[in-house]
Design an enzyme around this catalytic site. Structure first.
Site, PDB file in Angstrom:
ATOM      1  N   GLY A 148       0.384  -5.886   4.923  1.00 41.84           N
ATOM      2  CA  GLY A 148       2.011  -5.078   5.344  1.00 41.84           C
ATOM      3  C   GLY A 148       3.544  -6.405   4.813  1.00 41.84           C
ATOM      4  O   GLY A 148       4.501  -5.890   4.998  1.00 41.84           O
ATOM      5  N   LYS A 198      -3.318   1.573  12.424  1.00 41.05           N
ATOM      6  CA  LYS A 198      -2.895   0.173  13.504  1.00 41.05           C
ATOM      7  C   LYS A 198      -1.703   0.803  15.163  1.00 41.05           C
ATOM      8  O   LYS A 198      -2.595   2.112  15.619  1.00 41.05           O
ATOM      9  CB  LYS A 198      -1.797  -0.554  12.477  1.00 41.05           C
ATOM     10  CG  LYS A 198      -2.933  -1.247  11.431  1.00 41.05           C
ATOM     11  CD  LYS A 198      -1.264  -2.388  10.958  1.00 41.05           C
ATOM     12  CE  LYS A 198      -2.979  -2.185   9.599  1.00 41.05           C
ATOM     13  NZ  LYS A 198      -2.025  -3.671   8.683  1.00 41.05           N
ATOM     14  N   GLU A 221      -9.391  -8.211   2.071  1.00 42.04           N
ATOM     15  CA  GLU A 221      -8.592  -8.316   2.332  1.00 42.04           C
ATOM     16  C   GLU A 221      -7.090  -9.298   2.529  1.00 42.04           C
ATOM     17  O   GLU A 221      -7.225  -9.899   3.733  1.00 42.04           O
ATOM     18  CB  GLU A 221      -7.799  -7.183   3.639  1.00 42.04           C
ATOM     19  CG  GLU A 221      -8.258  -5.991   3.866  1.00 42.04           C
ATOM     20  CD  GLU A 221      -7.804  -5.322   4.669  1.00 42.04           C
ATOM     21  OE1 GLU A 221      -7.097  -4.357   4.657  1.00 42.04           O
ATOM     22  OE2 GLU A 221      -7.792  -5.713   6.344  1.00 42.04           O
ATOM     23  N   GLU A 223      -5.895  -9.029  11.717  1.00 41.57           N
ATOM     24  CA  GLU A 223      -4.938  -8.640  12.764  1.00 41.57           C
ATOM     25  C   GLU A 223      -5.443  -9.034  14.480  1.00 41.57           C
ATOM     26  O   GLU A 223      -5.059  -9.671  14.604  1.00 41.57           O
ATOM     27  CB  GLU A 223      -4.299  -7.192  12.725  1.00 41.57           C
ATOM     28  CG  GLU A 223      -2.789  -7.760  12.111  1.00 41.57           C
ATOM     29  CD  GLU A 223      -2.432  -6.341  10.898  1.00 41.57           C
ATOM     30  OE1 GLU A 223      -2.754  -5.004  11.684  1.00 41.57           O
ATOM     31  OE2 GLU A 223      -2.072  -6.257  10.260  1.00 41.57           O
ATOM     32  N   ASN A 274      -5.779   3.071   7.846  1.00 39.30           N
ATOM     33  CA  ASN A 274      -5.843   1.491   9.162  1.00 39.30           C
ATOM     34  C   ASN A 274      -3.971   2.163   9.671  1.00 39.30           C
ATOM     35  O   ASN A 274      -3.344   1.611   8.921  1.00 39.30           O
ATOM     36  CB  ASN A 274      -6.494   0.833   9.344  1.00 39.30           C
ATOM     37  CG  ASN A 274      -6.253  -0.007  10.651  1.00 39.30           C
ATOM     38  OD1 ASN A 274      -5.926   0.157  11.219  1.00 39.30           O
ATOM     39  ND2 ASN A 274      -5.951  -1.102   9.903  1.00 39.30           N
ATOM     40  N   SER A 329      -2.080  -3.664   0.907  1.00 39.34           N
ATOM     41  CA  SER A 329       0.006  -3.603  -0.153  1.00 39.34           C
ATOM     42  C   SER A 329      -0.576  -2.138  -1.224  1.00 39.34           C
ATOM     43  O   SER A 329      -0.589  -2.398  -1.981  1.00 39.34           O
ATOM     44  CB  SER A 329       0.597  -4.687  -0.216  1.00 39.34           C
ATOM     45  OG  SER A 329       1.171  -5.117   0.479  1.00 39.34           O
ATOM     46  N   HIS A 345     -10.796  -7.524  11.670  1.00 38.06           N
ATOM     47  CA  HIS A 345      -9.554  -6.880  10.680  1.00 38.06           C
ATOM     48  C   HIS A 345      -8.682  -8.622  10.628  1.00 38.06           C
ATOM     49  O   HIS A 345      -8.547  -9.010  11.741  1.00 38.06           O
ATOM     50  CB  HIS A 345      -8.580  -6.172  11.785  1.00 38.06           C
ATOM     51  CG  HIS A 345      -7.800  -5.552  10.481  1.00 38.06           C
ATOM     52  ND1 HIS A 345      -6.159  -6.464  10.970  1.00 38.06           N
ATOM     53  CD2 HIS A 345      -7.071  -4.840   9.206  1.00 38.06           C
ATOM     54  CE1 HIS A 345      -5.650  -5.959   9.672  1.00 38.06           C
ATOM     55  NE2 HIS A 345      -6.727  -5.040   9.095  1.00 38.06           N
TER      56      HIS A 345
HETATM   57  C1  PEP Z   1      -4.270  -3.977   6.845  1.00 37.66           C
HETATM   58  O1  PEP Z   1      -4.276  -3.830   7.145  1.00 37.66           O
HETATM   59  O2  PEP Z   1      -5.786  -3.456   6.353  1.00 37.66           O
HETATM   60  C2  PEP Z   1      -3.371  -3.379   5.667  1.00 37.66           C
HETATM   61  C3  PEP Z   1      -4.357  -3.116   3.941  1.00 37.66           C
HETATM   62  O3  PEP Z   1      -2.652  -2.946   5.172  1.00 37.66           O
HETATM   63  P1  PEP Z   1      -1.826  -2.396   4.496  1.00 37.66           P
HETATM   64  O4  PEP Z   1      -1.357  -1.809   3.956  1.00 37.66           O
HETATM   65  O5  PEP Z   1       0.332  -2.238   5.018  1.00 37.66           O
HETATM   66  O6  PEP Z   1      -1.006  -4.079   3.352  1.00 37.66           O
END
Ligand code: PEP
Length: 230
Positions: free
Chosen positions: A163, A8, A157, A90, A6, A194, A88
């Site tokens: 992040g 973003k 998630e 976000e 992803n 992460s 998601h």
């Molecule tokens: C995400 O936003 O889907 C995600 C998993 O981000 P990150 O890997 O940066 O934690």
């Protein structure tokens, strides 16, 4: 395993092209059963060739129309894109998408026969209340969602792991995935938060983890291919 990147609001059309060229050079060595997805920003959607599927990070649930700043089905059809991320954190938190909006989007793209990666996850204050609260929170994110849809993948998630560089622990992932699998049965379940080259082997070995949704660590093609090939 499923490996989903992803981007973003990262990468341009040009840098996505370069990324895909670099990734394609590595994907010949991936296991045949592994599946790779790339979710570039809308401005970099295109008909890319390779052993991966390109999806949209978001789209408005309509054919086309007066939805300033959005893209819709028509813009995805141009590149034969039939995969979308929905829910998601976000978008839920920063773009204020509520469960009703999300259900509307889900139903529309389900009707269009899209592959849907549907994201769920709890904030830190809920995790700190204990496992029962976590499951209550996560199950509420299934309200109105057809979790029997054949082209569905769920991504768990935890928001506090996204992040932040701090992945959930093996124990946290394992207990949450086990409980979710009891509900979603055979639907594939990804972990996101992460995931990176340093922890991919550990995460991939957890029972109930069918893949990973990767943000930060997917932005570099070398990093992401290291994860896929590890
Ligand atoms: C995400 O936003 O889907 C995600 C998993 O981000 P990150 O890997 O940066 O934690």
């Amino acid at each position: 395993m499923i490996y989903a990147a992803n981007f973003k609001a990262n990468h341009t059309r040009k840098s996505t092209e370069n990324y895909i060229e670099a990734l394609n050079a590595k994907l010949g060595a991936k296991k045949a059963e592994d599946k790779v997805y790339i979710f570039p920003p809308s401005s970099a959607l295109d008909s890319y060739e390779g052993d991966f599927t390109v999806g949209a990070q978001n789209a408005y649930p309509t054919q086309n129309g007066a939805y300033t700043g959005e893209i819709a089905l028509e813009q995805l059809d141009e590149f034969d894109i039939k995969t979308i991320l929905i829910g998601h954190s976000e978008r839920r938190e920063l773009l204020n998408e509520n469960q009703e909006n999300i259900v509307e989007k889900f139903s529309f793209f389900q009707e269009q026969d899209f592959e849907i990666i549907y994201c769920i996850g709890e904030p830190l204050n809920i995790r700190e209340k204990g496992f029962e609260s976590v499951m209550q929170y996560l199950l509420a994110q299934f309200e109105g969602i057809d979790i029997t849809y054949a082209k569905l993948t769920i991504a768990y998630e935890p928001i506090w792991a996204i992040g932040t560089g701090r992945s959930a622990t093996v124990e946290e992932i394992s207990t949450t995935h086990r409980a979710l699998k009891n509900v979603i049965k055979d639907i594939p379940l990804l972990y996101g938060g992460s995931a990176k080259p340093a922890n991919i082997k550990e995460i991939a070995s957890i029972a109930g983890v069918d893949g990973v949704l990767v943000g930060s660590a997917s932005l570099d093609a070398e990093n992401f291919s290291t994860m896929i090939l590890s």
